[in-house]
Write a protein that holds these residues in place. Structure first.
Motif, PDB file in Angstrom:
ATOM      1  N   TYR A  73      45.044  39.464  43.209  1.00 33.27           N
ATOM      2  CA  TYR A  73      44.345  38.174  43.186  1.00 33.27           C
ATOM      3  C   TYR A  73      45.294  37.026  42.838  1.00 33.27           C
ATOM      4  O   TYR A  73      44.851  35.953  42.410  1.00 33.27           O
ATOM      5  CB  TYR A  73      43.193  38.217  42.182  1.00 33.27           C
ATOM      6  CG  TYR A  73      42.190  39.299  42.481  1.00 33.27           C
ATOM      7  CD1 TYR A  73      41.469  39.298  43.679  1.00 33.27           C
ATOM      8  CD2 TYR A  73      41.978  40.343  41.588  1.00 33.27           C
ATOM      9  CE1 TYR A  73      40.562  40.305  43.970  1.00 33.27           C
ATOM     10  CE2 TYR A  73      41.070  41.349  41.862  1.00 33.27           C
ATOM     11  CZ  TYR A  73      40.370  41.327  43.058  1.00 33.27           C
ATOM     12  OH  TYR A  73      39.469  42.331  43.339  1.00 33.27           O
ATOM     13  N   ASP A 142      35.707  39.120  36.203  1.00 31.45           N
ATOM     14  CA  ASP A 142      34.320  39.447  36.565  1.00 31.45           C
ATOM     15  C   ASP A 142      34.120  40.957  36.477  1.00 31.45           C
ATOM     16  O   ASP A 142      34.707  41.720  37.253  1.00 31.45           O
ATOM     17  CB  ASP A 142      34.017  38.949  37.977  1.00 31.45           C
ATOM     18  CG  ASP A 142      32.534  39.020  38.299  1.00 31.45           C
ATOM     19  OD1 ASP A 142      31.976  40.136  38.253  1.00 31.45           O
ATOM     20  OD2 ASP A 142      31.945  37.966  38.584  1.00 31.45           O
ATOM     21  N   SER A 143      33.307  41.391  35.536  1.00 25.17           N
ATOM     22  CA  SER A 143      33.120  42.828  35.301  1.00 25.17           C
ATOM     23  C   SER A 143      32.379  43.510  36.452  1.00 25.17           C
ATOM     24  O   SER A 143      32.557  44.709  36.690  1.00 25.17           O
ATOM     25  CB  SER A 143      32.354  43.052  33.996  1.00 25.17           C
ATOM     26  OG  SER A 143      31.115  42.358  34.022  1.00 25.17           O
ATOM     27  N   ASP A 144      31.561  42.762  37.187  1.00 23.96           N
ATOM     28  CA  ASP A 144      30.797  43.358  38.294  1.00 23.96           C
ATOM     29  C   ASP A 144      31.651  43.534  39.546  1.00 23.96           C
ATOM     30  O   ASP A 144      31.705  44.612  40.137  1.00 23.96           O
ATOM     31  CB  ASP A 144      29.575  42.493  38.617  1.00 23.96           C
ATOM     32  CG  ASP A 144      28.577  42.473  37.472  1.00 23.96           C
ATOM     33  OD1 ASP A 144      28.478  43.498  36.760  1.00 23.96           O
ATOM     34  OD2 ASP A 144      27.910  41.439  37.287  1.00 23.96           O
ATOM     35  N   SER A 145      32.320  42.467  39.945  1.00 28.27           N
ATOM     36  CA  SER A 145      33.114  42.522  41.180  1.00 28.27           C
ATOM     37  C   SER A 145      34.547  42.983  40.940  1.00 28.27           C
ATOM     38  O   SER A 145      35.216  43.438  41.868  1.00 28.27           O
ATOM     39  CB  SER A 145      33.138  41.142  41.845  1.00 28.27           C
ATOM     40  OG  SER A 145      33.838  40.215  41.029  1.00 28.27           O
ATOM     41  N   GLY A 146      35.020  42.832  39.697  1.00 25.97           N
ATOM     42  CA  GLY A 146      36.405  43.185  39.391  1.00 25.97           C
ATOM     43  C   GLY A 146      37.403  42.141  39.850  1.00 25.97           C
ATOM     44  O   GLY A 146      38.615  42.362  39.798  1.00 25.97           O
ATOM     45  N   ILE A 147      36.913  40.984  40.290  1.00 29.16           N
ATOM     46  CA  ILE A 147      37.786  39.928  40.806  1.00 29.16           C
ATOM     47  C   ILE A 147      38.224  39.007  39.666  1.00 29.16           C
ATOM     48  O   ILE A 147      37.413  38.622  38.815  1.00 29.16           O
ATOM     49  CB  ILE A 147      37.060  39.108  41.896  1.00 29.16           C
ATOM     50  CG1 ILE A 147      36.708  40.007  43.083  1.00 29.16           C
ATOM     51  CG2 ILE A 147      37.926  37.932  42.354  1.00 29.16           C
ATOM     52  CD1 ILE A 147      35.891  39.313  44.157  1.00 29.16           C
ATOM     53  N   THR A 149      39.605  35.348  38.614  1.00 32.71           N
ATOM     54  CA  THR A 149      39.657  33.971  39.109  1.00 32.71           C
ATOM     55  C   THR A 149      40.041  33.022  37.976  1.00 32.71           C
ATOM     56  O   THR A 149      39.747  33.294  36.808  1.00 32.71           O
ATOM     57  CB  THR A 149      38.294  33.527  39.683  1.00 32.71           C
ATOM     58  OG1 THR A 149      37.283  33.734  38.685  1.00 32.71           O
ATOM     59  CG2 THR A 149      37.953  34.303  40.943  1.00 32.71           C
TER      60      THR A 149
END
Length: 379
Positions: A73, A142-147, A149
């Protein structure tokens, strides 16, 4: 009373506190930068601050796992992406600031907003002093998407000048001086600074981070009320004075040269401007931290920072211990330096005084040249 603005996720809100460290404490650790406006609607040295913000983020990754972001990322954390985030937040914040403080009904598009703000500024219907813009950058995992930012938090408040004088009548005269009231760029009266042996130092001088803001409070709780700034001294390097807690430090020597630390200090934007102007003035600048033992050779000293610009030092107090009540050494900068036997030659003092005045005038003149409109569509 001027209303301060905090921008989070491009949403601006009015906040009472002017203490950015209290507000930023609510967010994850990260690098920050402090900018100032010119004529309220231009940001001074924007690219310098954005580059330092980006560089600090990269440097801090090695020291703080919270700031690490996945290499996949990395594009999200490019300088161009960070610049876009900061400018979006700044535009949202300034629109709200002027609405709340100037009763301005802004129109679209952006170029109309800019023109309206320019007109109001020229008519002096908006608060006249320039503003301080603080930007915090941190990594959002982001714990859900792992992204991963980048996130930006921005704080806008008024810039304030602090007048320090040992003579109450001189202070009162300064506060009642219409020129001082009407011109936010008048050079301030000299300040008092202090050194406390054993005080905290930066762990990474090249990175401007909130961690240092918190750590330096351990020393700042002992600061005298009348002191403008605390200076950092390297006791392992012959008591060399490096910088201030939130400023850069310069000394003018009796030979007309200017000295300031070249390494182990944060490279401030006003420091950069001062060095550029000194070069243009053909003034010799030596990048060696001034030593306390050489104070008899000093004619002037000053600090620089975003909020202070160039602020002369009237008095420097040195305390042997962090919590001492009385200074062991007091260094005063005044024309009387040349009036005693063995003192600095008065002619040299006068020449350096003139040089410092010229330097300050050029700093003020250069502000506009290195400022960019907040609402410029080309940014």
């Amino acid at each position: 009373m001027i209303k301060n603005i905090l921008v989070v996720d491009n949403i601006a809100q009015n906040v009472k506190s002017q203490k950015f460290d209290e507000l930023f404490r609510r967010f994850p650790c990260g690098p920050y930068t402090a900018m100032r406006t010119f004529q309220q609607i231009m940001l001074f040295d924007l690219d310098f601050h954005l580059q330092r913000l980006y560089n600090s983020l990269i440097l801090m990754q090695h020291d703080n796992p919270q700031i690490n972001f996945s290499e996949q990322y990395a594009d999200n954390f490019s300088l161009s992406e960070i610049k876009k985030l900061v400018l979006q937040s700044a535009q949202v914040g300034f629109i709200e600031f002027f609405k709340l403080n100037g009763n301005i009904e802004l129109k679209d598009p952006i170029n109309e907003q800019l023109q309206q703000l320019k007109n109001l500024n020229q008519e002096q219907k908006v608060y006249r002093n320039d503003l301080r813009v603080l930007v915090l950058l941190f990594v959002n995992h982001d714990s859900d998407s792992g992204i991963d930012t980048p996130k930006v938090v921005l704080h806008i408040s008024q810039l304030t000048r602090t007048l320090h004088s040992q003579l109450e009548d001189e202070k009162e005269q300064a506060q009642n001086d219409p020129l001082m009231k009407d011109n936010p760029y008048i050079i301030p009266y000299g300040c008092i600074t202090e050194i406390r042996m054993g005080g905290n130092k930066r762990t990474n001088a090249e990175a401007k981070c909130m961690e240092w803001v918190e750590r330096r409070k351990e020393t700042e709780k002992y600061k005298c009320e009348e002191s403008e700034e605390m200076l950092i001294i390297d006791e392992q390097q012959d008591n060399s004075i490096l910088e201030g807690h939130s400023s850069n430090f310069f000394v003018v020597y009796d030979d007309g040269s200017v000295r300031t630390a070249g390494e182990g200090v944060l490279q401030g934007s006003i420091r950069s401007l001062v060095l550029q102007i000194l070069s243009e003035m053909k003034v010799q600048c030596i990048f060696i931290a001034p030593k306390l033992s050489e104070s008899e050779l000093w004619t002037h000293a000053f600090i620089t920072s975003t909020s202070r610009l160039l602020m002369p030092i009237n008095e420097l107090r040195v305390y042997n211990k962090v919590d001492d009540n009385k200074p062991s050494i007091t260094i005063k900068f005044s024309p009387e330096l040349g009036q005693t036997d063995g003192g600095i030659n008065q002619m040299k003092y006068a020449q350096n005084e003139q040089m410092l005045g010229d330097l300050n005038s050029r700093v003020l003149a250069k502000l506009q040249q290195r400022a960019v409109p907040i609402f410029d569509k080309q940014l």
